[in-house]
Design an enzyme around this catalytic site. Structure first.
Site, PDB file in Angstrom:
ATOM      1  N   CYS A   2      32.113  85.076  69.648  1.00 46.66           N
ATOM      2  CA  CYS A   2      30.955  85.002  70.542  1.00 46.66           C
ATOM      3  C   CYS A   2      29.678  85.302  69.755  1.00 46.66           C
ATOM      4  CB  CYS A   2      31.014  85.982  71.723  1.00 46.66           C
ATOM      5  SG  CYS A   2      32.517  85.862  72.686  1.00 46.66           S
ATOM      6  N   ARG A  27      29.932  80.428  66.590  1.00 51.00           N
ATOM      7  CA  ARG A  27      30.746  81.609  66.876  1.00 51.00           C
ATOM      8  C   ARG A  27      31.588  81.429  68.145  1.00 51.00           C
ATOM      9  NH1 ARG A  27      28.862  85.888  63.967  1.00 51.00           N
ATOM     10  NH2 ARG A  27      29.907  87.315  65.371  1.00 51.00           N
ATOM     11  N   TRP A  75      33.392  82.611  72.945  1.00 53.48           N
ATOM     12  CA  TRP A  75      34.707  82.162  72.506  1.00 53.48           C
ATOM     13  C   TRP A  75      35.683  82.997  73.325  1.00 53.48           C
ATOM     14  CZ3 TRP A  75      39.181  84.031  70.094  1.00 53.48           C
ATOM     15  CH2 TRP A  75      40.016  83.043  69.558  1.00 53.48           C
ATOM     16  N   ASN A 101      29.873  90.866  72.360  1.00 52.19           N
ATOM     17  CA  ASN A 101      30.712  90.174  71.380  1.00 52.19           C
ATOM     18  C   ASN A 101      31.747  91.184  70.893  1.00 52.19           C
ATOM     19  OD1 ASN A 101      30.159  89.494  67.859  1.00 52.19           O
ATOM     20  ND2 ASN A 101      31.814  88.810  69.136  1.00 52.19           N
ATOM     21  N   GLY A 102      33.029  90.845  71.054  1.00 51.89           N
ATOM     22  CA  GLY A 102      34.087  91.760  70.616  1.00 51.89           C
ATOM     23  C   GLY A 102      35.180  91.811  71.666  1.00 51.89           C
ATOM     24  N   GLU A 491      44.228  74.006  51.102  1.00 48.92           N
ATOM     25  CA  GLU A 491      42.863  73.975  51.634  1.00 48.92           C
ATOM     26  C   GLU A 491      42.536  72.593  52.227  1.00 48.92           C
ATOM     27  OE1 GLU A 491      40.777  75.918  52.608  1.00 48.92           O
ATOM     28  OE2 GLU A 491      38.861  74.887  52.583  1.00 48.92           O
ATOM     29  N   LYS A 495      41.483  71.896  56.110  1.00 45.49           N
ATOM     30  CA  LYS A 495      40.250  71.183  56.490  1.00 45.49           C
ATOM     31  C   LYS A 495      40.589  70.060  57.455  1.00 45.49           C
ATOM     32  CE  LYS A 495      37.860  73.318  55.679  1.00 45.49           C
ATOM     33  NZ  LYS A 495      37.845  74.572  55.029  1.00 45.49           N
ATOM     34  N   GLU A 498      41.689  71.360  60.929  1.00 48.99           N
ATOM     35  CA  GLU A 498      40.588  72.025  61.634  1.00 48.99           C
ATOM     36  C   GLU A 498      39.667  71.030  62.327  1.00 48.99           C
ATOM     37  OE1 GLU A 498      38.818  75.984  59.634  1.00 48.99           O
ATOM     38  OE2 GLU A 498      38.858  74.303  58.271  1.00 48.99           O
ATOM     39  N   HIS A 514      63.163  69.632  49.282  1.00 44.80           N
ATOM     40  CA  HIS A 514      63.955  70.649  49.975  1.00 44.80           C
ATOM     41  C   HIS A 514      63.678  70.643  51.475  1.00 44.80           C
ATOM     42  CE1 HIS A 514      65.333  72.112  46.129  1.00 44.80           C
ATOM     43  NE2 HIS A 514      64.081  72.053  45.701  1.00 44.80           N
ATOM     44  N   LYS A 610      33.612  80.253  63.756  1.00 46.16           N
ATOM     45  CA  LYS A 610      33.437  80.500  62.328  1.00 46.16           C
ATOM     46  C   LYS A 610      33.697  81.950  61.968  1.00 46.16           C
ATOM     47  CE  LYS A 610      30.741  79.247  58.441  1.00 46.16           C
ATOM     48  NZ  LYS A 610      31.897  78.533  57.884  1.00 46.16           N
TER      49      LYS A 610
END
Ligand code: G6P
Length: 615
Positions: A2, A27, A75, A101-102, A491, A495, A498, A514, A610
């Site tokens: 948030c 956020r 969020w 926020n939290g 990575e 990407k 996401e 395997h 983010k």
């Protein structure tokens, strides 16, 4: 997660709040809302599910004319995204409005307490307990001699003493229409000082166009903010002094500068961000210089292990750094996800050095993992991009990447800057230890050449875009590589998932046989990274194995290949230790163009944020 923003001044608060919220949407963007105190001293709230732009189009928004206000972009954690669960939240008397926020971990217990005192609740959120607790302490203050703003402050202090978890909070009260109270614990909050006006935000870039003078709050510090004044208090309601920090970032750095998306801009900024990361740390004719880091040869010789702990992309940077540090410093390195490290009682003591990487410097798991190592007597180094971030206040030493603000949720330039800074750190350790001098010289030379080589890689944009347009409808993609190329495969795969929502997996090339090879069928795309000359033959065999089974192949390499792969992106050679800094760029661009081809919101992918300030 948030984002929160606030304004106390002479102008209408609404445009400032909307502007700030748009910049804080990275956020979280499940819902948005603002509250202002109007001329009649009543608090007016407008909020709803959806993005800030939708809020701004709400017909009622123009009725907000107050010059003091708070805003929130959410969020969702407790309670689904909905109008009623959106912030700001009011107490039952509608005298106190809060954005948060939290996470309030003990909210259920607090809710029960408040219900027993006849409070009622509208939402499913943890946050709604806060304004009601403030109201409770305001009405039941033990200290009846308090007057004016101090009574308001005391109620906020008392209420927040009951909160467990993390919070950055802004509180407005219709009973005190000229001020706002803010406090933080384990969630970020900054206060920007203007001329007869003050700004509050979750981060600096969101309000950087209004001021460059900032106060950074520490945990459990309170600020009582009016148009002309900012007064700081500790949790005993005693006044404290804080230093103002002048931020030299250019406000334009947080704009798109003609690019369609922040992500593309940030990909293209990498030559510059890496130059900034190197800065004056690698002087031409002398040993490396890392400001504020003072680890002696004796200390480095005493270390038995280095832990690198981080989340997401930052952890992938750590995986690349493992190879660099082990190679140059001959100290074993273990890389671990912060969310795992913090709960598994790792073997850490005074002979362990722990390095924490976090672009935002606010990731809850990474900060908790750092605190754990400190409690076990290990030295801690934080690598972060955000000056004054929470992690910088916890670590023994903080090294800044200086990559400039990164706005797109998917990290690009922060990742490459993190690897560069970790490589410089490895060089610094090896120089202090006085070992591997020729390797160190070679790596230094190669690091300094990186910006120019990145510019070369970026010239492949069109070819990468064409390949993206061929494969954007696919459901599954595989990434393979060996050694350091495997860390880039991880990575690249992250990407892609996401921002394009395509399922992807990354495997060490040798592991393909395997199990995962069972999933390779006609037409599937396999992306292969191939930069280590010593492993070329073996890696090519692995690619051939998937080609035989009908796979399409996209190969990123610095080698001359005489094979008929579907697309080969040639990148310049560099030291195999830092090749991810070049080889990741085609993968960043590929993910970007696939997301664009699918018509998705590249900068704000669904369900992500983010800065992950909750565990
Ligand atoms: C989130 C972001 C990732 C980032 C990770 C760690 O998951 O979406 O891009 O890598 O957090 O963030 P940090 O700020 O600690 O580097």
């Amino acid at each position: 997660m948030c984002g929160i923003v606030g304004y106390v001044g002479k102008k209408e608060a609404k445009p400032v709040l909307i502007n700030g919220l748009l910049r804080l949407e990275y956020r979280g963007y499940d819902s948005a809302g603002i509250a202002t105190i109007e001329d009649n001293h009543l608090i007016k709230v407008i909020k709803d599910k959806g993005r800030v732009n939708q809020l701004n189009e709400n017909a009622e928004i123009n009725s907000l004319t107050g010059t003091i206000g708070i805003g929130h972009t959410r969020w969702a954690t407790h309670g689904k995204p909905s109008g009623v669960n959106s912030h700001p939240h009011l107490d039952n008397s509608r005298c106190f409005a809060v954005v948060h926020n939290g996470i309030i971990e003990n909210y259920a217990e607090l809710k029960e307490f408040l219900i027993s005192k006849n409070y009622t609740f509208l939402s499913e959120t943890d946050t709604e307990v806060i304004p009601n607790l403030i109201n409770y302490y305001y009405e039941n203050s033990s200290n009846s001699s308090l007057e004016g703003n101090e009574k308001f402050l005391k109620a906020v202090i008392d209420a927040t003493k009951r909160l467990k978890g993390s919070y950055a909070i802004e509180v407005l009260s219709s009973l005190y229409p000229d001020c706002m109270i803010v406090v933080r614990k384990d969630s970020p909050l900054v206060i920007g000082k203007g001329e007869n006006e003050n700004y509050i935000s979750s981060d600096i870039p969101a309000i950087l166009s209004f001021t460059k003078d900032f106060y950074l709050l520490n945990d459990r510090e309170f600020a009582l903010i009016t148009r002309n004044d900012i007064v700081f208090y500790n949790e005993n309601a005693e006044k404290i002094q804080k230093e103002i920090k002048n931020i030299t970032w250019d406000a334009g750095a947080a704009e798109k500068d003609g690019y369609d998306d922040f992500m593309l801009k940030e990909i293209y900024e990498q030559p510059k961000s890496i130059r900034e990361t190197i800065g004056s740390r690698l002087p031409k004719d002398s040993i490396s210089v890392i400001e504020d880091l003072a680890l002696s040869k004796e200390y480095l010789e005493s270390i038995k292990k280095i832990f690198i702990v981080a989340c997401g992309t930052a952890m992938h940077a750590g995986l690349t750094a493992k190879g660099i540090i082990e190679n140059l410093c001959e100290i074993p390195v273990e890389v671990e996800a912060a969310s795992e490290f913090r709960y598994r009682n790792p073997i850490v003591n005074s002979r362990t050095l722990c390095i924490y990487i976090s672009q935002s410097g606010e990731t809850a798991d990474t900060i908790a993992a750092l605190k754990l190592a400190k409690s076990k007597d290990a030295k801690t180094i934080a690598i972060t991009n955000v000056i004054g971030s929470s992690i910088s206040r916890e670590a023994d030493y903080t090294l800044y990447t200086h990559a400039g603000p990164e706005i797109a949720v998917a990290s690009t330039k922060a990742y490459t800057s993190q690897i560069v800074l970790l490589a410089i750190l490895a060089i610094n350790f090896a120089e202090t230890l006085d070992i591997n001098n020729s390797k160190v010289r070679e790596l230094k030379k190669e690091i300094l050449l990186l910006p120019g080589k990145i510019e070369e890689v970026l010239k492949n944009e069109q070819e990468i875009k064409e390949f993206a347009n061929r494969i954007y409808k696919e459901k599954d993609v595989f990434f393979i590589g060996r050694g350091v190329d495997y860390t880039v495969a991880l990575e690249g795969s992250l990407k892609l998932k996401e921002i394009s929502y395509i399922h992807s997996e990354a495997y060490p090339s040798g592991e393909l046989k395997h199990g995962p090879i069972a999933l390779i069928e006609n037409g599937i795309t396999v992306i292969s990274i191939l930069t280590n000359p010593l492993l070329v033959e073996k890696s090519i065999s692995n690619i051939q194995e998937v080609v035989t089974r009908g796979a399409k192949t996209f190969v990123v390499t610095n080698q001359e290949l005489n094979h008929n792969f579907d697309k080969v992106i040639k990148i310049p050679e560099t030291s195999p230790l830092i090749s991810p800094i070049l080889s990741v760029i085609p993968l960043q661009l590929l993910a970007y163009f696939i997301s664009k081809a699918k018509g998705l919101d590249v900068d704000k992918p669904r369900n992500l944020a983010k800065s992950v300030t909750v565990e």
